[in-house]
Design a protein around this motif. Structure first.
Motif, mmCIF file in Angstrom:
data_model
loop_
_atom_site.group_PDB
_atom_site.id
_atom_site.type_symbol
_atom_site.label_atom_id
_atom_site.label_comp_id
_atom_site.label_asym_id
_atom_site.label_seq_id
_atom_site.Cartn_x
_atom_site.Cartn_y
_atom_site.Cartn_z
ATOM 1 N N PRO A 145 3.380 -0.718 -12.269
ATOM 2 C CA PRO A 145 4.312 -1.027 -11.172
ATOM 3 C C PRO A 145 4.229 0.013 -10.049
ATOM 4 O O PRO A 145 4.007 1.202 -10.302
ATOM 5 C CB PRO A 145 5.687 -0.975 -11.854
ATOM 6 C CG PRO A 145 5.413 -1.117 -13.317
ATOM 7 C CD PRO A 145 4.095 -0.450 -13.523
ATOM 8 N N GLY A 146 4.414 -0.454 -8.810
ATOM 9 C CA GLY A 146 4.520 0.438 -7.668
ATOM 10 C C GLY A 146 3.303 1.291 -7.417
ATOM 11 O O GLY A 146 3.412 2.402 -6.893
ATOM 12 N N TRP A 147 2.117 0.794 -7.731
ATOM 13 C CA TRP A 147 0.896 1.593 -7.582
ATOM 14 C C TRP A 147 0.545 1.833 -6.112
ATOM 15 O O TRP A 147 0.075 2.907 -5.751
ATOM 16 C CB TRP A 147 -0.256 0.901 -8.301
ATOM 17 C CG TRP A 147 -1.522 1.701 -8.319
ATOM 18 C CD1 TRP A 147 -1.710 2.909 -8.917
ATOM 19 C CD2 TRP A 147 -2.782 1.350 -7.730
ATOM 20 N NE1 TRP A 147 -3.003 3.343 -8.734
ATOM 21 C CE2 TRP A 147 -3.677 2.395 -8.009
ATOM 22 C CE3 TRP A 147 -3.233 0.244 -7.000
ATOM 23 C CZ2 TRP A 147 -5.015 2.379 -7.589
ATOM 24 C CZ3 TRP A 147 -4.548 0.219 -6.580
ATOM 25 C CH2 TRP A 147 -5.428 1.274 -6.864
ATOM 26 N N LEU A 148 0.785 0.839 -5.280
ATOM 27 C CA LEU A 148 0.470 0.965 -3.852
ATOM 28 C C LEU A 148 1.672 1.499 -3.086
ATOM 29 O O LEU A 148 2.795 1.015 -3.255
ATOM 30 C CB LEU A 148 0.078 -0.396 -3.270
ATOM 31 C CG LEU A 148 -1.189 -1.060 -3.819
ATOM 32 C CD1 LEU A 148 -1.262 -2.499 -3.330
ATOM 33 C CD2 LEU A 148 -2.433 -0.289 -3.404
ATOM 34 N N SER A 149 1.440 2.478 -2.225
ATOM 35 C CA SER A 149 2.509 2.973 -1.359
ATOM 36 C C SER A 149 2.893 1.898 -0.352
ATOM 37 O O SER A 149 2.138 0.936 -0.114
ATOM 38 C CB SER A 149 2.053 4.229 -0.614
ATOM 39 O OG SER A 149 1.050 3.893 0.346
ATOM 40 N N LEU A 150 4.063 2.048 0.263
ATOM 41 C CA LEU A 150 4.489 1.075 1.266
ATOM 42 C C LEU A 150 3.522 1.031 2.430
ATOM 43 O O LEU A 150 3.200 -0.050 2.945
ATOM 44 C CB LEU A 150 5.907 1.410 1.750
ATOM 45 C CG LEU A 150 6.508 0.450 2.782
ATOM 46 C CD1 LEU A 150 6.553 -0.984 2.242
ATOM 47 C CD2 LEU A 150 7.915 0.914 3.178
ATOM 48 N N ASP A 151 3.026 2.187 2.860
ATOM 49 C CA ASP A 151 2.064 2.208 3.969
ATOM 50 C C ASP A 151 0.791 1.460 3.594
ATOM 51 O O ASP A 151 0.239 0.722 4.415
ATOM 52 C CB ASP A 151 1.722 3.649 4.357
ATOM 53 C CG ASP A 151 2.825 4.328 5.151
ATOM 54 O OD1 ASP A 151 3.723 3.615 5.648
ATOM 55 O OD2 ASP A 151 2.790 5.564 5.274
ATOM 56 N N LEU B 22 -2.646 -3.560 3.842
ATOM 57 C CA LEU B 22 -3.240 -4.718 3.179
ATOM 58 C C LEU B 22 -2.707 -6.029 3.743
ATOM 59 O O LEU B 22 -3.463 -6.996 3.907
ATOM 60 C CB LEU B 22 -2.988 -4.642 1.672
ATOM 61 C CG LEU B 22 -3.825 -3.618 0.914
ATOM 62 C CD1 LEU B 22 -3.320 -3.472 -0.520
ATOM 63 C CD2 LEU B 22 -5.293 -4.015 0.914
ATOM 64 N N VAL B 23 -1.425 -6.087 4.042
ATOM 65 C CA VAL B 23 -0.863 -7.292 4.654
ATOM 66 C C VAL B 23 -1.533 -7.542 6.009
ATOM 67 O O VAL B 23 -1.907 -8.678 6.331
ATOM 68 C CB VAL B 23 0.669 -7.172 4.808
ATOM 69 C CG1 VAL B 23 1.209 -8.302 5.687
ATOM 70 C CG2 VAL B 23 1.347 -7.195 3.445
ATOM 71 N N ALA B 24 -1.699 -6.485 6.806
ATOM 72 C CA ALA B 24 -2.361 -6.622 8.105
ATOM 73 C C ALA B 24 -3.798 -7.100 7.933
ATOM 74 O O ALA B 24 -4.286 -7.955 8.688
ATOM 75 C CB ALA B 24 -2.324 -5.292 8.865
#
Length: 213
Positions: free
Chosen positions: A20-26, A31-33
Motif C-alpha cells: 500500500p501507498g508505494w507511490l508518492s502523491l507527486d 503518472l496521471v498526467a
C-alpha cells in the motif's frame, strides 16, 4: 484501519505481494498526467471487443507491444517509456527484495469510469511466454481487487482493497492466478489527483522476440 481492509503490506498468496501507498502523491500526479498524454494519440482509450462479441466496460490502451484478445501483435504504436520500465523493475525489487532482471515490453493501461460502473471479470494473464511477474499500479478511486487461484474462477480467492499509489506484484506460483475487479468505489480518490475514476497500469514481460525498430 483505513477503508474496507487493513492498509498493511501483505503477501496475499505465494508470489503475490501488495504494497500500500508505494507511490508518492507527486509520482501519482506524474503518472496521471502521463496517462492523459498517452490517450491523446495515436491511440485512445477504447472499449475492447472480445472474440465472442462482448465489450469490456473498462477503456484501455497499450504501450509497447500491443495486446488484443487473446494475443500480442507484432506492432508497437506507442513506445513503452524507459522510465516506466524502470518503475516496474523498482516495483519487483520492492515486492521481492531482489532484482529479477524484469524487462517489461508491454503495458496495458485500463481506465475505470467512475460513473459507468466499470469492472473487470476474473481472468488470467496467460498470453505471455515469460513467467516474469506482473506489476500493477493503481491511481484514483479505490477498488476491490479479487485475487483467486490458478485453477478456476471460483473459490478460494482473496479480496484486497487497492487504493491510489498501491503496488501489487504477482509472479511465481501465483503468476497465472485468476484476478479481477468486481467493484470500484466512486469518489474515493484523492481530489489532488484531479482524476475521476480509476487508472490501472499493468506492466508485463511477454517473452516474445524483440521487435526491430
Amino acid at each position: 484501519m483505513d477503508g474496507l481492509f487493513p492498509r498493511s503490506r501483505a503477501v496475499v498468496a505465494p508470489g503475490a505481494v501488495h504494497v500500500p501507498g508505494w507511490l508518492s502523491l507527486d509520482r501519482q500526479r506524474e503518472l496521471v498526467a502521463a496517462c492523459r498524454e498517452w490517450g491523446r494519440g495515436p491511440l485512445t482509450y477504447e472499449h475492447t471487443v472480445l472474440p465472442g462479441g462482448g465489450v469490456m466496460s473498462v477503456r484501455s490502451l497499450c504501450l509497447g507491444r500491443r495486446w488484443v484478445p487473446y494475443r500480442y501483435l507484432d506492432a508497437v504504436e506507442v513506445e513503452l517509456p524507459p522510465w516506466l520500465c524502470d518503475l516496474g523493475r523498482a516495483g519487483v525489487l520492492e515486492a521481492y527484495g531482489e532484482d529479477s532482471g524484469f524487462a517489461p515490453d508491454a503495458c496495458l493501461v485500463n481506465f475505470y469510469d467512475a460513473g459507468a460502473g466499470a469492472k473487470m471479470g476474473l481472468h488470467q494473464d496467460k498470453e505471455e511466454r515469460s513467467r516474469a511477474p506482473v506489476v500493477s499500479l493503481s491511481l484514483g478511486d479505490r477498488c476491490v481487487f479479487r485475487f483467486g487461484n490458478t485453477e478456476n474462477r471460483g473459490r478460494p480467492y482473496t479480496d484486497v482493497e487497492l487504493a491510489s499509489g498501491d503496488l501489487f506484484v504477482f509472479g511465481g506460483a501465483s503468476r497465472f492466478a485468476y484476478h479481477g475487479v468486481p467493484k470500484v468505489l466512486p469518489g474515493t480518490g484523492d481530489p489532488a489527483l484531479g482524476l475521476s475514476g480509476r487508472l490501472n497500469i499493468t506492466l508485463r514481460e511477454t517473452g516474445l522476440q524483440r521487435l526491430q525498430r
